[in-house]
Design an enzyme around this catalytic site. Structure first.
Site, PDB file in Angstrom:
ATOM      1  N   ASP A  41       1.049  -1.003  -0.036  1.00 35.13           N
ATOM      2  CA  ASP A  41      -0.092  -0.137  -0.131  1.00 35.13           C
ATOM      3  C   ASP A  41       0.911   1.287   0.149  1.00 35.13           C
ATOM      4  O   ASP A  41       1.730   1.342   0.904  1.00 35.13           O
ATOM      5  CB  ASP A  41      -0.858   0.059   1.177  1.00 35.13           C
TER       6      ASP A  41
ATOM      7  N   HIS B  35      -4.150  13.507   1.035  1.00 30.46           N
ATOM      8  CA  HIS B  35      -4.143  12.802   2.434  1.00 30.46           C
ATOM      9  C   HIS B  35      -3.191  12.564   3.432  1.00 30.46           C
ATOM     10  O   HIS B  35      -3.394  13.010   4.625  1.00 30.46           O
ATOM     11  CB  HIS B  35      -4.620  11.311   1.936  1.00 30.46           C
TER      12      HIS B  35
ATOM     13  N   GLU C 145     -10.803   3.838   3.780  1.00 32.63           N
ATOM     14  CA  GLU C 145      -9.891   4.555   2.892  1.00 32.63           C
ATOM     15  C   GLU C 145     -10.045   4.479   1.419  1.00 32.63           C
ATOM     16  O   GLU C 145     -10.086   3.254   0.906  1.00 32.63           O
ATOM     17  CB  GLU C 145      -8.388   4.402   3.263  1.00 32.63           C
TER      18      GLU C 145
ATOM     19  N   GLU D 135      -9.236   4.188  -2.146  1.00 33.51           N
ATOM     20  CA  GLU D 135      -7.824   3.899  -2.925  1.00 33.51           C
ATOM     21  C   GLU D 135      -8.161   3.345  -4.346  1.00 33.51           C
ATOM     22  O   GLU D 135      -9.103   2.604  -4.511  1.00 33.51           O
ATOM     23  CB  GLU D 135      -6.923   2.985  -2.032  1.00 33.51           C
TER      24      GLU D 135
ATOM     25  N   ASP E 251      -9.153   0.302   1.987  1.00 32.25           N
ATOM     26  CA  ASP E 251      -8.293   0.069   2.938  1.00 32.25           C
ATOM     27  C   ASP E 251      -8.830   0.356   4.119  1.00 32.25           C
ATOM     28  O   ASP E 251      -8.448   1.341   5.021  1.00 32.25           O
ATOM     29  CB  ASP E 251      -7.044   0.886   2.896  1.00 32.25           C
TER      30      ASP E 251
ATOM     31  N   ARG F 173      -8.500   3.022  13.509  1.00 32.15           N
ATOM     32  CA  ARG F 173      -7.517   4.308  13.967  1.00 32.15           C
ATOM     33  C   ARG F 173      -7.193   4.001  15.200  1.00 32.15           C
ATOM     34  O   ARG F 173      -5.936   4.333  15.520  1.00 32.15           O
ATOM     35  CB  ARG F 173      -8.441   5.317  13.360  1.00 32.15           C
TER      36      ARG F 173
ATOM     37  N   GLN G 220      -4.481   1.532  15.187  1.00 36.66           N
ATOM     38  CA  GLN G 220      -3.416   1.876  14.312  1.00 36.66           C
ATOM     39  C   GLN G 220      -2.507   2.693  15.106  1.00 36.66           C
ATOM     40  O   GLN G 220      -1.294   2.672  15.168  1.00 36.66           O
ATOM     41  CB  GLN G 220      -4.176   2.403  12.851  1.00 36.66           C
TER      42      GLN G 220
ATOM     43  N   LYS H 274      -4.906  -2.333   9.913  1.00 36.86           N
ATOM     44  CA  LYS H 274      -5.121  -2.352   8.692  1.00 36.86           C
ATOM     45  C   LYS H 274      -5.499  -3.794   8.298  1.00 36.86           C
ATOM     46  O   LYS H 274      -6.230  -4.154   7.343  1.00 36.86           O
ATOM     47  CB  LYS H 274      -4.057  -1.944   7.937  1.00 36.86           C
TER      48      LYS H 274
ATOM     49  N   THR I 272      -9.211  -5.978   3.744  1.00 38.46           N
ATOM     50  CA  THR I 272      -9.060  -5.081   2.678  1.00 38.46           C
ATOM     51  C   THR I 272     -10.032  -5.567   1.552  1.00 38.46           C
ATOM     52  O   THR I 272     -10.150  -6.498   1.285  1.00 38.46           O
ATOM     53  CB  THR I 272      -7.641  -5.167   2.256  1.00 38.46           C
TER      54      THR I 272
ATOM     55  N   THR J  11      -4.628   6.683  -0.098  1.00 41.91           N
ATOM     56  CA  THR J  11      -6.029   7.403   0.249  1.00 41.91           C
ATOM     57  C   THR J  11      -6.094   8.490  -0.962  1.00 41.91           C
ATOM     58  O   THR J  11      -5.060   9.177  -0.537  1.00 41.91           O
ATOM     59  CB  THR J  11      -6.285   7.562   1.453  1.00 41.91           C
TER      60      THR J  11
ATOM     61  N   GLU K 127     -10.140  12.325   7.882  1.00 46.58           N
ATOM     62  CA  GLU K 127      -9.718  13.647   7.664  1.00 46.58           C
ATOM     63  C   GLU K 127     -11.087  14.415   7.535  1.00 46.58           C
ATOM     64  O   GLU K 127     -10.934  15.552   7.948  1.00 46.58           O
ATOM     65  CB  GLU K 127      -9.309  13.737   6.009  1.00 46.58           C
TER      66      GLU K 127
END
Lengths: 441, 441
Positions: free
Chosen positions: B141, B148, B214, B216, B248, B252, B255, B268, B272, B375, B389
């Site tokens: 990734d 981002h 996310e 992507e 993704d 949070r 993470q 993560k 996915t 992202t 975000e």
């Protein structure tokens, strides 16, 4: 059950394969590691190391010398890799160990029968090509060596070397599976983008100038778990189907420039080397030990990482060694030099804790996954298990007996890892060799 | 050659499959994405999406409607995955595109012949199960969405949001291949160890409280490269054999507690999601655009990342959208709500630069590797492509038309990505859907 001692561990057992009985042999009849080999460009075949020889498992099966679960295990490896065999779990692996031990025993009817067919069952290891034992599906590298984490961290943050999560989280990152190779190959010095730490100059692209080794233990996964179904800590040890040595070659200049904020990438993925022989949990059983004692003040593991049996016997007493042979040493006929020794006892987290953590959010493990322990440094200087640590970040070179010095690896350097387990009342076992030679980029 | 426009892009072409000709159809005859499907528990088969239908490629081959390189491509997918087909590279992929276009064309002899056999060649997509198009071998990734990186970085370091390497290094980390799943599944909320940022309290283990998406783009690799042999930037675009959407999913809280110093791991790897249809580089050719212009003062890419053709045409003009459907919305019969839109133009690095960087140290790519773009946020609020975000780190919830608010994803929430390419003079194409629904842990 994993820690069970049975007749296969009897130190008085001898094999009719004479080289297996020599003092200090890595592969006595009490070890019986699994691997994959090839004879003169033929198809890959599963085998068991015994002394200087390899027991050809498909040949033993064809000769009618294996039965039941042991036969099933050998059939599972018919594709020339151990993934499906390891996926069968402990039962067939143990059946194979018991029957192989009987076949290779100097005493007993099974041994005599096999010995009479030795020429078709055994190959000299020196005449075989040893292959990657599994198709490596996913590769994860932990950071469970606390002395390494502290020594590496101290180079960047002297006052606070351990990250705040270290004693709570078995820290890990995903590595690159495609570039894992078996011992004996060449390691091409990677090119990469790098900028000396703390300098404002623009980065440049070129050959790595800080090539390093990392001494690790590798763990190969067995049956695995479905996505979304964590493996509880009490069952986690059963997921580890075998152990090997692992060299996590590292391009420090590339790594340190790239790794904030998402971790190591090109600094690691140019090559990882593992040893060819898979030492089984059964062979390791006598050498289990308590998990590393947590120093006063360290938090207890959270419940999902705590199991009394694992704390009591989930550690491993495995002596580890790193040998360096330079081009000059080889030209002079000098033997490789021992530059580091350490022990798997220094891991802050046990293999079971790593498996339980890895799956705790639901991530699925699959047969043939490789998990690295992280660099296994010990508390003394001779136990610092990477050049980064041993040379204090490249400031204090290692002096070699022939007058050479090493800050980082140079072209022509060959690094070999070995490992050995010893315990009173048991036959010692070894892991064989995990080696690679640096070639110019 | 990759950017070549030929008769397959002719906007005036129509298919005898009526649903392919509808305005706004994702899969007109100019798209022809590749995928793998299954009918009623049968074996996985390769197919091409056309309107609301799927062209059954093994059936077309068996009917003698494909020849030469196109037949080779279909045979390569006989195992029910596209890895070996993508490994064949651009030639067979293009041959298949040309012949499939002819078969599905409303005009011409090939089309009439195929239409006469439509009942054995076509399946309604709604009656098929769409599967993961490849066995995902390795997953990497990137972090190529600069808006981002800046928005996420600003939450932690407001004065200096971009890491110092960002404009030099196409930053990436290795992800988890085993937990990549195809669109349409359930995403189990992961449990994990987390500690609120900045708090001194001990961490605790429990269900993720900050579950995020996310947005992507995914890239599937073709032939790959041998270990130790980097792919030069000028040849790198040929390694990308297809594109899809990629979510993704991110925990949070887990993470941010785990990721220093080695990057995201359990935050993560619980899941996915990718979309099932592989949009080919050929279908995308009309929608290539210049690489994102580098703002004044940004360094030029280093030589190993710079190619004039890539700078001129290596970008992608792909409109991206994120839709949220909550449990309450579904009960009320309300349609999913558009919460984010963005565009692949906002990627700071092109796919070719990502491939060149990934292999620059010698790392080998293999067919079926998946590479995520990172992202893809844009410069405006509506283009912030994660909740992290969009809600300013969880401080500013998103208001939904039905009165609900979302800071993070809740159980029952279904997230769907869509994507569309439009350009004057060309038929628009879409990517289909990439969706997943959160279920309780």
């Amino acid at each position: 059950m994993m820690y069970e001692i049975d007749e296969t561990h009897d130190q008085n057992r001898r094999s009719w394969v004479a080289s297996a009985n020599r003092a200090g042999a890595d592969f006595p009849i009490q070890n019986l590691p699994l691997g994959v080999f090839r004879l003169g460009g033929g198809r890959p075949r599963a085998g068991i190391a015994i002394g200087d020889m390899i027991l050809d498992l498909p040949a033993a099966l064809a000769a009618g010398l294996l039965e039941g679960d042991a036969a099933l295990a050998v059939l599972a490896a018919a594709d020339g890799r151990l993934n499906a065999l390891l996926a069968l779990g402990p039962g067939p692996r143990r059946a194979l160990r018991r029957q192989a031990a009987a076949l290779l025993d100097a005493d007993g009817a099974a041994g005599r029968l096999a010995q009479a067919q030795a020429s078709s069952l055994l190959h000299a290891a020196a005449e075989c090509e040893l292959l990657l034992p599994v198709e490596v599906r996913n590769y994860t590298d932990f950071y469970a060596g606390i002395h390494h984490a502290r020594a590496a961290g101290a180079l960047m943050m002297p006052d606070n070397p351990l990250p705040p999560n270290y004693k709570w989280v078995p820290i890990a990152y995903h590595g690159r599976a495609s570039s894992v190779r078996v011992s004996g190959g060449e390691i091409r010095r990677p090119q990469g983008q790098r900028r000396p730490v703390g300098q404002a100059a623009a980065p440049a692209f070129g050959p790595c100038e800080r090539l390093d080794l990392e001494l690790e233990l590798g763990m190969l996964m067995g049956a695995g778990n479905p996505l979304g179904e964590p493996v509880p800590i009490g069952a986690a040890h059963e997921q580890v189907a075998g152990y090997c040595l692992l060299n996590d070659w590292s391009a420090r200049d590339v790594q340190f420039w790239e790794m904030v904020p998402l971790g190591p990438f090109l600094g690691k993925n140019f090559s990882t080397t593992i040893s060819p022989w898979v030492v089984t949990p059964e062979a390791l059983a006598p050498f289990r030990c308590p998990a590393m004692p947590r120093p006063d003040g360290d938090p207890a593991p959270l419940a999902y990482l705590h199991d009394a049996a694992d704390q009591g016997r989930g550690g491993m007493d495995i002596g580890l060694a790193v040998w360096l042979s330079t081009e000059k040493m080889r030209v002079a006929g000098a033997a490789a030099q021992l530059i580091i020794h350490s022990n798997a006892r220094h891991l802050y987290w046990t293999p079971a804790q790593m498996v339980a953590h890895h799956t705790s959010g639901g991530c699925n493990l699959v047969p043939g996954d490789l998990i690295g322990s992280g660099t296994i440094s010990g508390p003394t200087r001779a136990e610092l298990s990477s050049l980064l640590e041993l040379t204090a970040g490249g400031t204090d070179p290692v002096a070699l007996p022939n007058g050479e010095r090493r800050t980082w690896l140079e072209d022509g350097d060959e690094i070999t890892f070995t490992a050995r387990c010893e315990r009173e009342g048991f036959a010692g076992i070894g892991f064989g060799r995990c080696s690679g030679r640096i070639v110019a980029s």
